[in-house]
Design an enzyme around this catalytic site. Structure first.
Site, PDB file in Angstrom:
ATOM      1  N   HIS A 141       0.844  -1.197   0.000  1.00  0.00           N
ATOM      2  CA  HIS A 141       0.000   0.000   0.000  1.00  0.00           C
ATOM      3  C   HIS A 141       0.880   1.249   0.000  1.00  0.00           C
ATOM      4  CE1 HIS A 141      -3.240   2.796   1.089  1.00  0.00           C
ATOM      5  NE2 HIS A 141      -2.496   3.201   2.095  1.00  0.00           N
ATOM      6  N   ASP A 240     -10.776   1.982   7.640  1.00  0.00           N
ATOM      7  CA  ASP A 240     -10.379   3.359   7.932  1.00  0.00           C
ATOM      8  C   ASP A 240     -10.783   4.237   6.746  1.00  0.00           C
ATOM      9  OD1 ASP A 240      -9.117   5.533   9.161  1.00  0.00           O
ATOM     10  OD2 ASP A 240      -7.223   5.106   8.155  1.00  0.00           O
ATOM     11  N   GLN A 247      -7.779  14.601   1.699  1.00  0.00           N
ATOM     12  CA  GLN A 247      -6.462  14.170   2.172  1.00  0.00           C
ATOM     13  C   GLN A 247      -5.325  14.818   1.370  1.00  0.00           C
ATOM     14  OE1 GLN A 247      -6.032   9.895   2.141  1.00  0.00           O
ATOM     15  NE2 GLN A 247      -3.975   9.919   3.005  1.00  0.00           N
TER      16      GLN A 247
HETATM   17 CA    CA Z   1      -5.310   3.999   7.456  1.00  0.00          CA
END
Ligand code: CA
Length: 435
Positions: A141, A240, A247
């Site tokens: 990720h 989440d 962001q």
């Molecule tokens: Ca996260």
């Protein structure tokens, strides 16, 4: 982290559907807080499609000693005091529950009177979450996201030396099934001159494991790496939710803020370290040339048994799929083994500066993606930042989540010679933007 008779694959329960149950056979016995229809919140144990009323069991003489001590601590509608007791009482309770629920148990009728159909119960957060910290240990990720921002240097220089994390928001964590409102926020498209304020148009999920903290440590002390596992009371799934447009504009220089604090969803059952013992594996070796962790993060036992082999799935259900009677679309099939740091390393690093972890604190691992496109734990990875939409059997496309979409996370331990166990669902549907 030893195996005992509670893990025996041949063990069967008199709760019929528990045998071969994909999540909750007698080998799992996760702990939670539920309320029966119209009843008060109480502690419970999942077995098949039922919940055993642990608080009610305490009112019988079927629990003694350490097992009774564990059940007593599970009262009051939150399991914090049970988590604080550590492994001893928790293991004693597991052993006794295994005896009471197994086929042929002489106490069967008395225990059966304390079973509730799970479908008729409401599940709550299992503990009062004092603090929530989100890590970033899913290396694929981190690389996938990093590539989108910095093609030449996906990982920043600190990544392989220090478990990266930030302090998240505990107040907005909800159990599976509670809908999530699309956040509003400030964002700025790369070609826009000025930022604007409105509903997020790049709403995303993050596939993570949650770690429930047990005893913890006093302020001004630290937890040595060799003792870190003693402070982990269990695990859950964690979504989440992330607003990528908010962001991207807000995250520098202090990290995510409103893009992450509007909601997180967890699976409501605490799956114990004991239940997960059969699915422990060695921490996968680091790539050649990677640095050795500093000694405060390095422990031989942790390296040889500190990781997990758990299948992790992300499913998407949309209004179009539901109208057409089609099953959810599988976005991802990943595995918990894709963590660059172990949970023990996360715990030790968190406390290494003297910060106190407390019973019921929750740690997130960070998004756990695999190396391939069909193993992405978020949409921003699976669609390459929205450039390549997912195509669904309903004819719909998805770059990011739309109102009415539902995300379902699943985690399963599957190993030859052992009963399969699972975490139960972590699901939530997206509602229109906050007013
Ligand atoms: Ca996260």
């Amino acid at each position: 982290m030893t195996l005992d008779h509670t893990h025996d694959a041949m063990l069967r329960s008199w709760v019929k559907e528990a045998n071969g149950h994909p999540d909750f056979p007698i080998q799992n016995l996760p702990l939670g807080v539920f309320s029966p229809e119209g009843g008060a919140q109480r502690a419970g144990v999942a077995i098949g499609d039922h919940i055993l009323d642990l608080t009610g069991l305490l009112g019988t003489d079927l629990l003694q000693g350490e097992a009774a001590r564990a059940a007593e601590a599970a009262g009051g509608g939150a399991l914090n005091a049970l988590l604080a007791l550590g492994a001893g009482p928790r293991r004693a309770l597991r052993a006794r529950l295994s005896e009471l629920l197994r086929e042929g148990a002489p106490e069967r009728d008395r225990v059966a009177a304390l079973l509730h159909e799970a479908a008729a119960c409401t599940l709550h957060l299992p503990a009062r979450i004092g603090d929530y910290t989100d890590f970033y240990v899913g290396i694929h990720h981190a690389e996938n996201i990093g590539k989108q921002f910095r093609p030449d240097q996906p990982l920043l220089p600190n990544y392989k030396h220090v478990p990266i994390g930030y302090h998240g928001r505990a107040s907005s964590i909800r159990p599976s099934g509670i809908p999530v409102r699309r956040p509003r926020g400030q964002s700025k498209a790369p070609d826009a001159g000025m930022p604007s304020f409105g509903p997020s148009s790049r709403l995303d999920l993050e596939l993570e494991l949650g770690v429930w903290i047990g005893p913890g440590n006093d302020l001004g002390t630290s937890i040595p790496i060799g003792e870190a596992q003693d402070h982990v009371a269990g695990y859950c799934l964690l979504n989440d939710w992330s607003a990528r447009d908010i962001q991207a504009w807000e995250y520098q220089p202090l990290g995510p803020f409103l893009s992450k604090n509007f909601a997180s969803t967890i699976s409501p059952w605490i799956v114990t370290p004991e239940a997960l013992s059969p699915f422990r594996i060695a921490q996968p070796p680091r790539s050649e040339g990677d640095p050795r962790p500093l000694s405060y993060l390095l422990d031989e036992a942790d390296q040889s048994r500190g990781a997990f082999d758990l299948r992790l799935d992300v499913l998407l259900s949309t209004p179009g799929l539901r109208e057409a009677g089609l099953p959810p679309h599988r976005i991802s099939a990943s595995n918990a083994r894709h963590m660059y740091w172990t949970v023990a390393q996360m715990v030790t690093h968190h406390t290494s500066g003297g910060c106190n972890l407390q019973p019921g604190d929750l740690l997130g691992t960070g998004t756990i993606s695999g190396p391939d496109r069909d193993a992405c734990g978020s949409l921003v990875e699976a669609t390459l930042g929205g450039r390549e939409p997912l195509r669904l059997a309903s004819g719909e496309e998805r770059r990011f989540l739309e109102d009415g979409d539902e995300i379902i996370l699943q985690a399963r331990g599957v190993r030859e010679g052992f009963a399969q166990i699972g975490f139960g669902e972590c699901r939530a549907v997206i509602l229109g933007a906050v007013a």
